[in-house]
Motif scaffolding. Sequence first.
Motif, PDB file in Angstrom:
ATOM      1  N   PRO A   1       2.975  -8.068  -4.229  1.00  0.00           N
ATOM      2  CA  PRO A   1       2.906  -8.630  -2.879  1.00  0.00           C
ATOM      3  C   PRO A   1       3.031 -10.147  -2.903  1.00  0.00           C
ATOM      4  O   PRO A   1       2.676 -10.808  -3.881  1.00  0.00           O
ATOM      5  CB  PRO A   1       1.517  -8.201  -2.396  1.00  0.00           C
ATOM      6  N   ALA A   2       3.540 -10.701  -1.813  1.00  0.00           N
ATOM      7  CA  ALA A   2       3.650 -12.145  -1.624  1.00  0.00           C
ATOM      8  C   ALA A   2       2.991 -12.506  -0.302  1.00  0.00           C
ATOM      9  O   ALA A   2       2.656 -11.633   0.511  1.00  0.00           O
ATOM     10  CB  ALA A   2       5.109 -12.576  -1.630  1.00  0.00           C
ATOM     11  N   ALA A   3       2.821 -13.805  -0.074  1.00  0.00           N
ATOM     12  CA  ALA A   3       2.145 -14.251   1.147  1.00  0.00           C
ATOM     13  C   ALA A   3       2.845 -13.720   2.394  1.00  0.00           C
ATOM     14  O   ALA A   3       2.189 -13.393   3.388  1.00  0.00           O
ATOM     15  CB  ALA A   3       2.087 -15.775   1.177  1.00  0.00           C
ATOM     16  N   GLY A   4       4.169 -13.614   2.344  1.00  0.00           N
ATOM     17  CA  GLY A   4       4.909 -13.131   3.500  1.00  0.00           C
ATOM     18  C   GLY A   4       4.641 -11.682   3.843  1.00  0.00           C
ATOM     19  O   GLY A   4       4.948 -11.233   4.956  1.00  0.00           O
ATOM     20  N   ASP A   5       4.054 -10.933   2.905  1.00  0.00           N
ATOM     21  CA  ASP A   5       3.736  -9.519   3.163  1.00  0.00           C
ATOM     22  C   ASP A   5       2.427  -9.347   3.923  1.00  0.00           C
ATOM     23  O   ASP A   5       2.139  -8.252   4.416  1.00  0.00           O
ATOM     24  CB  ASP A   5       3.622  -8.749   1.834  1.00  0.00           C
ATOM     25  N   TYR A   6       1.639 -10.403   4.001  1.00  0.00           N
ATOM     26  CA  TYR A   6       0.292 -10.277   4.560  1.00  0.00           C
ATOM     27  C   TYR A   6       0.263  -9.613   5.937  1.00  0.00           C
ATOM     28  O   TYR A   6      -0.535  -8.691   6.157  1.00  0.00           O
ATOM     29  CB  TYR A   6      -0.374 -11.649   4.600  1.00  0.00           C
ATOM     30  N   PRO A   7       1.108 -10.021   6.892  1.00  0.00           N
ATOM     31  CA  PRO A   7       1.025  -9.378   8.215  1.00  0.00           C
ATOM     32  C   PRO A   7       1.271  -7.874   8.182  1.00  0.00           C
ATOM     33  O   PRO A   7       0.720  -7.139   9.012  1.00  0.00           O
ATOM     34  CB  PRO A   7       2.113 -10.105   9.026  1.00  0.00           C
ATOM     35  N   ALA A   8       2.103  -7.413   7.242  1.00  0.00           N
ATOM     36  CA  ALA A   8       2.424  -5.983   7.181  1.00  0.00           C
ATOM     37  C   ALA A   8       1.355  -5.166   6.468  1.00  0.00           C
ATOM     38  O   ALA A   8       1.364  -3.937   6.543  1.00  0.00           O
ATOM     39  CB  ALA A   8       3.781  -5.778   6.492  1.00  0.00           C
ATOM     40  N   LEU A   9       0.429  -5.831   5.784  1.00  0.00           N
ATOM     41  CA  LEU A   9      -0.615  -5.123   5.035  1.00  0.00           C
ATOM     42  C   LEU A   9      -1.840  -4.899   5.912  1.00  0.00           C
ATOM     43  O   LEU A   9      -2.982  -5.116   5.496  1.00  0.00           O
ATOM     44  CB  LEU A   9      -0.975  -5.916   3.774  1.00  0.00           C
ATOM     45  N   ASP A  10      -1.593  -4.455   7.164  1.00  0.00           N
ATOM     46  CA  ASP A  10      -2.681  -4.312   8.123  1.00  0.00           C
ATOM     47  C   ASP A  10      -3.692  -3.254   7.703  1.00  0.00           C
ATOM     48  O   ASP A  10      -4.894  -3.387   7.972  1.00  0.00           O
ATOM     49  CB  ASP A  10      -2.124  -3.995   9.512  1.00  0.00           C
ATOM     50  N   GLU A  11      -3.239  -2.210   7.005  1.00  0.00           N
ATOM     51  CA  GLU A  11      -4.167  -1.169   6.568  1.00  0.00           C
ATOM     52  C   GLU A  11      -5.138  -1.715   5.527  1.00  0.00           C
ATOM     53  O   GLU A  11      -6.329  -1.373   5.517  1.00  0.00           O
ATOM     54  CB  GLU A  11      -3.394   0.007   5.979  1.00  0.00           C
ATOM     55  N   VAL A  12      -4.646  -2.590   4.662  1.00  0.00           N
ATOM     56  CA  VAL A  12      -5.509  -3.212   3.659  1.00  0.00           C
ATOM     57  C   VAL A  12      -6.524  -4.132   4.342  1.00  0.00           C
ATOM     58  O   VAL A  12      -7.710  -4.131   4.004  1.00  0.00           O
ATOM     59  CB  VAL A  12      -4.683  -4.003   2.631  1.00  0.00           C
TER      60      VAL A  12
ATOM     61  N   GLU B   1      -2.974   3.284   0.053  1.00  0.00           N
ATOM     62  CA  GLU B   1      -1.915   3.322  -0.954  1.00  0.00           C
ATOM     63  C   GLU B   1      -0.559   3.625  -0.324  1.00  0.00           C
ATOM     64  O   GLU B   1       0.471   3.067  -0.734  1.00  0.00           O
ATOM     65  CB  GLU B   1      -2.251   4.363  -2.025  1.00  0.00           C
ATOM     66  N   ALA B   2      -0.547   4.501   0.679  1.00  0.00           N
ATOM     67  CA  ALA B   2       0.716   4.810   1.367  1.00  0.00           C
ATOM     68  C   ALA B   2       1.267   3.563   2.046  1.00  0.00           C
ATOM     69  O   ALA B   2       2.485   3.320   2.036  1.00  0.00           O
ATOM     70  CB  ALA B   2       0.488   5.924   2.386  1.00  0.00           C
ATOM     71  N   CYS B   3       0.381   2.753   2.632  1.00  0.00           N
ATOM     72  CA  CYS B   3       0.804   1.487   3.252  1.00  0.00           C
ATOM     73  C   CYS B   3       1.400   0.554   2.195  1.00  0.00           C
ATOM     74  O   CYS B   3       2.459  -0.044   2.411  1.00  0.00           O
ATOM     75  CB  CYS B   3      -0.382   0.831   3.946  1.00  0.00           C
ATOM     76  N   LEU B   4       0.741   0.456   1.042  1.00  0.00           N
ATOM     77  CA  LEU B   4       1.237  -0.420  -0.024  1.00  0.00           C
ATOM     78  C   LEU B   4       2.603   0.042  -0.522  1.00  0.00           C
ATOM     79  O   LEU B   4       3.516  -0.781  -0.718  1.00  0.00           O
ATOM     80  CB  LEU B   4       0.238  -0.436  -1.184  1.00  0.00           C
ATOM     81  N   ASP B   5       2.756   1.340  -0.728  1.00  0.00           N
ATOM     82  CA  ASP B   5       4.036   1.857  -1.228  1.00  0.00           C
ATOM     83  C   ASP B   5       5.147   1.603  -0.225  1.00  0.00           C
ATOM     84  O   ASP B   5       6.284   1.282  -0.604  1.00  0.00           O
ATOM     85  CB  ASP B   5       3.914   3.352  -1.525  1.00  0.00           C
ATOM     86  N   ARG B   6       4.828   1.739   1.055  1.00  0.00           N
ATOM     87  CA  ARG B   6       5.848   1.539   2.100  1.00  0.00           C
ATOM     88  C   ARG B   6       6.249   0.070   2.211  1.00  0.00           C
ATOM     89  O   ARG B   6       7.434  -0.252   2.319  1.00  0.00           O
ATOM     90  CB  ARG B   6       5.292   2.037   3.435  1.00  0.00           C
ATOM     91  N   VAL B   7       5.274  -0.820   2.170  1.00  0.00           N
ATOM     92  CA  VAL B   7       5.552  -2.240   2.377  1.00  0.00           C
ATOM     93  C   VAL B   7       6.122  -2.894   1.127  1.00  0.00           C
ATOM     94  O   VAL B   7       7.086  -3.671   1.198  1.00  0.00           O
ATOM     95  CB  VAL B   7       4.264  -2.977   2.818  1.00  0.00           C
ATOM     96  N   LEU B   8       5.553  -2.576  -0.040  1.00  0.00           N
ATOM     97  CA  LEU B   8       5.917  -3.288  -1.266  1.00  0.00           C
ATOM     98  C   LEU B   8       7.070  -2.652  -2.023  1.00  0.00           C
ATOM     99  O   LEU B   8       7.791  -3.342  -2.762  1.00  0.00           O
ATOM    100  CB  LEU B   8       4.692  -3.395  -2.176  1.00  0.00           C
TER     101      LEU B   8
END
Length: 316
Positions: A165-176, A153-160
């Motif tokens: 989320p959009a396809a371009g966020d995929y590389p940053a969602l490494d924790e997911v 959840e911390a990863c999601l809050d930081r990235v989003l």
Amino acid sequence: MLFRSDVAAEMNRLALAIVSRTLFTANTDADAASISESLDEILVMLNRLVLPPGELRLLLPLPSTLRYKRALRRLDEVVFRLIGARRASGAGSGDLLDLLMAARDDLGGAMDDEQLRDEVVTLFVAGHDTTANALAWTWHHLSREPAVLRRMEACLDRVLEGRLPAAGDYPALDEVERVVAEAIRLHPPVWILGRRPKNALELGGERMDRDSILLVCMAVLHRRPELWPEPAKFDPGRHTPEARQWRPRYGYLPFGAGSRLCIGERFAWMETVLCVATIARSWRLESAGGDVSPRALLTLRPRHGLRLRAMRRSTS
């Protein structure tokens, strides 16, 4: 706000909608229940057909055989309707169905409706049932691992930062992605696969004749202690770039390997990660108890569904 639901069934509906709209530009919401029930019945029978007495079952008026044939008819009705509507409209949508209809063999011939049906049904099964089970097992493990859930959840809050989320966020969602990777290590949706050797060989001290059927069980391979220390422990840290460098080449096979690696692997990773991110951005799923033992058909699924409590979560 609190809801209780069979998350396995919800993920099945979600994955079916995604594969329908992504691959066939079709909204199958009205047929979702019929398609899902038909596919379930078909998968149960396919699992029986590989065992003795195999195809003899199809010749007998058994209740399971009659249910299977009814399921095939229901699925055919939906698929042939999709194909007929596309042919009648003459308008392309740029989706996979268009590509299949435009394909030509060496003699310049196109696929007829029955051939198209076979391709579409294969993609329906491969493109939705495996993803639905990957999502269900991911939520199962997250519901039992609060520390892992909070880190994700911390990863999601930081990235989003609160947005979808959009396809371009995929590389940053490494924790997911690491959470999903560990979930399908412990519960691989495709839990066993078969291969035929081109030539006779010796394997593990046993001689295998040409065209023998060799079975690789990922559900066992992914839990071998010599490959995975503390194999029963849920640890997304096993899937960091650094940890992957030390992984045996064929020690992790959720999508197979070699020349027959699943053609939809990259699509499946992105779809699953973005689905988890979209839901977990706003909801927290916690265990509501009940039996969550696996049922091994052609895919590995929760035997009695997956009952979880879904609660709205607040983000800063």
